[in-house]
Design a protein around this motif. Structure first.
Motif, PDB file in Angstrom:
ATOM      1  N   UNK A  33      37.125  -0.796  16.167  1.00 36.94           N
ATOM      2  CA  UNK A  33      37.031   0.414  15.358  1.00 36.94           C
ATOM      3  C   UNK A  33      38.122   0.454  14.294  1.00 36.94           C
ATOM      4  N   UNK A  34      39.369   0.141  14.668  1.00 32.94           N
ATOM      5  CA  UNK A  34      40.459   0.076  13.686  1.00 32.94           C
ATOM      6  C   UNK A  34      40.119  -0.888  12.553  1.00 32.94           C
ATOM      7  N   UNK A  35      39.575  -2.026  12.921  1.00 31.55           N
ATOM      8  CA  UNK A  35      39.340  -3.097  11.957  1.00 31.55           C
ATOM      9  C   UNK A  35      38.240  -2.732  10.976  1.00 31.55           C
ATOM     10  N   UNK A  36      37.164  -2.138  11.465  1.00 34.41           N
ATOM     11  CA  UNK A  36      36.086  -1.719  10.574  1.00 34.41           C
ATOM     12  C   UNK A  36      36.498  -0.544   9.697  1.00 34.41           C
ATOM     13  N   UNK A  37      37.532   0.182  10.101  1.00 36.18           N
ATOM     14  CA  UNK A  37      38.062   1.294   9.299  1.00 36.18           C
ATOM     15  C   UNK A  37      39.158   0.856   8.335  1.00 36.18           C
ATOM     16  N   UNK A  38      39.463  -0.443   8.261  1.00 35.84           N
ATOM     17  CA  UNK A  38      40.562  -0.956   7.435  1.00 35.84           C
ATOM     18  C   UNK A  38      41.895  -0.335   7.853  1.00 35.84           C
ATOM     19  N   UNK A  39      42.088  -0.212   9.162  1.00 37.17           N
ATOM     20  CA  UNK A  39      43.291   0.445   9.674  1.00 37.17           C
ATOM     21  C   UNK A  39      43.925  -0.385  10.782  1.00 37.17           C
ATOM     22  N   UNK A  40      44.052  -1.686  10.553  1.00 36.56           N
ATOM     23  CA  UNK A  40      44.644  -2.560  11.568  1.00 36.56           C
ATOM     24  C   UNK A  40      46.146  -2.346  11.705  1.00 36.56           C
ATOM     25  N   UNK A  41      46.796  -1.835  10.643  1.00 38.75           N
ATOM     26  CA  UNK A  41      48.251  -1.738  10.619  1.00 38.75           C
ATOM     27  C   UNK A  41      48.918  -3.003  10.134  1.00 38.75           C
ATOM     28  N   UNK A  42      48.125  -4.019   9.807  1.00 40.90           N
ATOM     29  CA  UNK A  42      48.657  -5.312   9.354  1.00 40.90           C
ATOM     30  C   UNK A  42      48.360  -5.488   7.862  1.00 40.90           C
ATOM     31  N   UNK A  43      49.416  -5.578   7.076  1.00 47.46           N
ATOM     32  CA  UNK A  43      49.253  -5.708   5.632  1.00 47.46           C
ATOM     33  C   UNK A  43      50.586  -6.129   5.017  1.00 47.46           C
ATOM     34  N   UNK A  44      50.553  -6.481   3.748  1.00 47.34           N
ATOM     35  CA  UNK A  44      51.770  -6.779   3.006  1.00 47.34           C
ATOM     36  C   UNK A  44      52.208  -5.569   2.191  1.00 47.34           C
ATOM     37  N   UNK A  45      51.249  -4.981   1.447  1.00 45.52           N
ATOM     38  CA  UNK A  45      51.544  -3.804   0.628  1.00 45.52           C
ATOM     39  C   UNK A  45      50.529  -2.709   0.921  1.00 45.52           C
ATOM     40  N   UNK A  46      50.967  -1.441   1.022  1.00 44.27           N
ATOM     41  CA  UNK A  46      50.027  -0.345   1.228  1.00 44.27           C
ATOM     42  C   UNK A  46      49.374   0.145  -0.059  1.00 44.27           C
ATOM     43  N   UNK A  47      49.741  -0.430  -1.195  1.00 47.72           N
ATOM     44  CA  UNK A  47      49.166   0.000  -2.467  1.00 47.72           C
ATOM     45  C   UNK A  47      47.667  -0.213  -2.509  1.00 47.72           C
ATOM     46  N   UNK A  48      46.985   0.607  -3.306  1.00 47.74           N
ATOM     47  CA  UNK A  48      45.526   0.562  -3.349  1.00 47.74           C
ATOM     48  C   UNK A  48      45.022  -0.814  -3.795  1.00 47.74           C
ATOM     49  N   UNK A  49      44.422  -1.525  -2.883  1.00 43.17           N
ATOM     50  CA  UNK A  49      43.850  -2.856  -3.088  1.00 43.17           C
ATOM     51  C   UNK A  49      44.862  -3.859  -3.654  1.00 43.17           C
ATOM     52  N   UNK A  50      46.154  -3.608  -3.429  1.00 43.26           N
ATOM     53  CA  UNK A  50      47.170  -4.574  -3.859  1.00 43.26           C
ATOM     54  C   UNK A  50      47.021  -5.875  -3.094  1.00 43.26           C
ATOM     55  N   UNK A  51      46.901  -5.772  -1.775  1.00 46.32           N
ATOM     56  CA  UNK A  51      46.686  -6.983  -0.977  1.00 46.32           C
ATOM     57  C   UNK A  51      45.373  -7.668  -1.345  1.00 46.32           C
ATOM     58  N   UNK A  52      44.333  -6.876  -1.553  1.00 52.04           N
ATOM     59  CA  UNK A  52      43.007  -7.441  -1.820  1.00 52.04           C
ATOM     60  C   UNK A  52      43.006  -8.295  -3.081  1.00 52.04           C
ATOM     61  N   UNK A  53      43.855  -7.963  -4.034  1.00 54.75           N
ATOM     62  CA  UNK A  53      43.922  -8.740  -5.275  1.00 54.75           C
ATOM     63  C   UNK A  53      45.082  -9.738  -5.280  1.00 54.75           C
ATOM     64  N   UNK A  54      45.718  -9.940  -4.124  1.00 58.02           N
ATOM     65  CA  UNK A  54      46.864 -10.835  -4.029  1.00 58.02           C
ATOM     66  C   UNK A  54      46.497 -12.263  -3.697  1.00 58.02           C
ATOM     67  N   UNK A  55      47.524 -13.105  -3.570  1.00 55.99           N
ATOM     68  CA  UNK A  55      47.336 -14.530  -3.363  1.00 55.99           C
ATOM     69  C   UNK A  55      46.667 -14.853  -2.027  1.00 55.99           C
ATOM     70  N   UNK A  56      47.069 -14.152  -0.966  1.00 57.19           N
ATOM     71  CA  UNK A  56      46.485 -14.452   0.344  1.00 57.19           C
ATOM     72  C   UNK A  56      44.977 -14.247   0.317  1.00 57.19           C
ATOM     73  N   UNK A  57      44.534 -13.148  -0.275  1.00 55.36           N
ATOM     74  CA  UNK A  57      43.110 -12.885  -0.315  1.00 55.36           C
ATOM     75  C   UNK A  57      42.386 -13.822  -1.270  1.00 55.36           C
ATOM     76  N   UNK A  58      43.039 -14.222  -2.344  1.00 55.24           N
ATOM     77  CA  UNK A  58      42.421 -15.207  -3.241  1.00 55.24           C
ATOM     78  C   UNK A  58      42.153 -16.507  -2.488  1.00 55.24           C
ATOM     79  N   UNK A  59      43.135 -16.921  -1.683  1.00 55.58           N
ATOM     80  CA  UNK A  59      42.950 -18.127  -0.872  1.00 55.58           C
ATOM     81  C   UNK A  59      41.878 -17.919   0.186  1.00 55.58           C
ATOM     82  N   UNK A  60      41.828 -16.708   0.755  1.00 53.26           N
ATOM     83  CA  UNK A  60      40.816 -16.397   1.764  1.00 53.26           C
ATOM     84  C   UNK A  60      39.413 -16.521   1.166  1.00 53.26           C
ATOM     85  N   UNK A  61      39.208 -15.934   0.002  1.00 53.76           N
ATOM     86  CA  UNK A  61      37.888 -15.997  -0.615  1.00 53.76           C
ATOM     87  C   UNK A  61      37.505 -17.440  -0.961  1.00 53.76           C
TER      88      UNK A  61
END
Length: 318
Positions: free
Chosen positions: A69-97
């Motif tokens: 439930x936490x994971x589907x809500x985007x509320x795992x508590x695990x992140x680098x930055x809490x900024x709006x979609x900052x992580x999503x547009x970062x290097x880790x996610x670029x490599x993930x995609x």
């Protein structure tokens, strides 16, 4: 329906134009699969721990205590930055995609450090939906056998009974292989008809097909913002929204339009580039696919309210 306008002119076979899901898959695949699992096996599936269902989390304490439930809500508590979609547009996610091998995708998805208690902070990660999908897949295999596949279950139990076309019955997978792990957070495809059928199933048929309830009704009610006690997580960003089970929720009030005499919520699916499927509480659905980062659909809600008022909203003069 409008015509299919492109930069090269109108596409003449609009009904057959294949449209990418992008993140609408978070709703139509991952969130819906969760509601189907809950109908089949009970609500306890939402509290399954990722650490119990994803072997690759072994030894990674950042993922202890994180539920499905936490994971589907985007509320795992695990992140680098809490900024709006900052992580999503970062290097880790670029490599993930960019990663095709399962091992690489999983390693990157699990690489975010613990910053907050699970369930306390919303941070958008497509990788979280990949993890949730993998956990659901392994849960399903435990219940239905090692040959079970979470996307195949979605197709057999939900998509085919709803009547979506064959183009929506495939998913992108890791290792560029039919036997790979489905992406979960993206990698599906739509046609006009399939979008309309799926939205009608959620918004008008309340998760039932020919009188048979396919999705868990309580979880669906919360997901569709019909349970005022379960709105989900509050997002970050200039105009915070609600987010629950892979679906977004947007509130409409008199500040948006004087016709809205009582507040209401519109649940919607959203995808990269300008994809919106907004399922209004008056039974109307508005969907729009763009590659120009256009996400404005307030006017569509206002027009739909003239045809049938939102619950509690007045009909404006014509």
């Amino acid at each position: 329906m409008g015509n299919c306008r492109t930069r090269q002119g109108e596409y003449p076979f609009c009904g057959q134009m294949l449209l990418p899901s992008y993140s609408t898959a978070k709703s139509a695949f991952a969130g819906t699969a969760m509601m189907r699992l809950a109908k089949r096996y009970g609500h306890a599936v939402a509290q399954e721990m990722l650490s119990d269902r994803i072997p690759e989390t072994a030894g990674n304490t950042a993922w202890s205590g994180v539920t499905l439930d936490n994971t589907l809500d985007m509320a795992t508590g695990n992140y680098t930055s809490p900024g709006y979609e900052t992580d999503e547009s970062g290097r880790t996610m670029a490599d993930f995609f960019a990663a095709e091998p399962y091992a690489d995708k999983m390693r990157l998805a699990l690489s975010f450090p613990r910053k907050a208690s699970p369930g306390s902070q919303w941070v958008y990660h497509t990788s979280d939906t990949f993890l949730a999908t993998r956990a659901m897949n392994n849960y399903l295999q435990d219940k239905a056998g090692s040959d079970a596949d979470i996307f195949d279950m979605l197709g057999d139990d939900v998509l085919e009974p709803v009547g979506v076309g064959p183009d929506s019955l495939v998913s992108s997978r890791t290792d560029n292989s039919p036997g790979g792990a489905p992406f979960g957070g993206y990698g599906m495809f739509w046609t006009q008809d399939s979008v309309a059928r799926f939205a009608k199933f959620l918004n008008n048929d309340h998760g039932a097909v020919n009188g048979t309830q396919i999705l868990d009704p309580a979880l669906l009610a919360a997901t569709m913002q019909r349970d005022p006690e379960a709105r989900g997580m509050t997002t970050t960003g200039a105009k915070p929204l609600k987010y629950q089970n892979g679906f977004w929720g947007k509130e409409g009030t008199s500040a948006d339009n004087p016709a809205y005499t009582s507040p209401f919520y519109v649940p919607f699916m959203s995808g990269y580039g300008g994809i919106t499927v907004a399922m209004m509480p008056n039974g109307a659905t508005y969907y729009y696919f763009s590659d120009n980062n256009e996400f404005s659909w307030n006017a569509a809600v206002a027009e739909a309210n003239k045809l049938a008022p939102m619950p509690g909203a007045a009909v404006t003069a014509r």
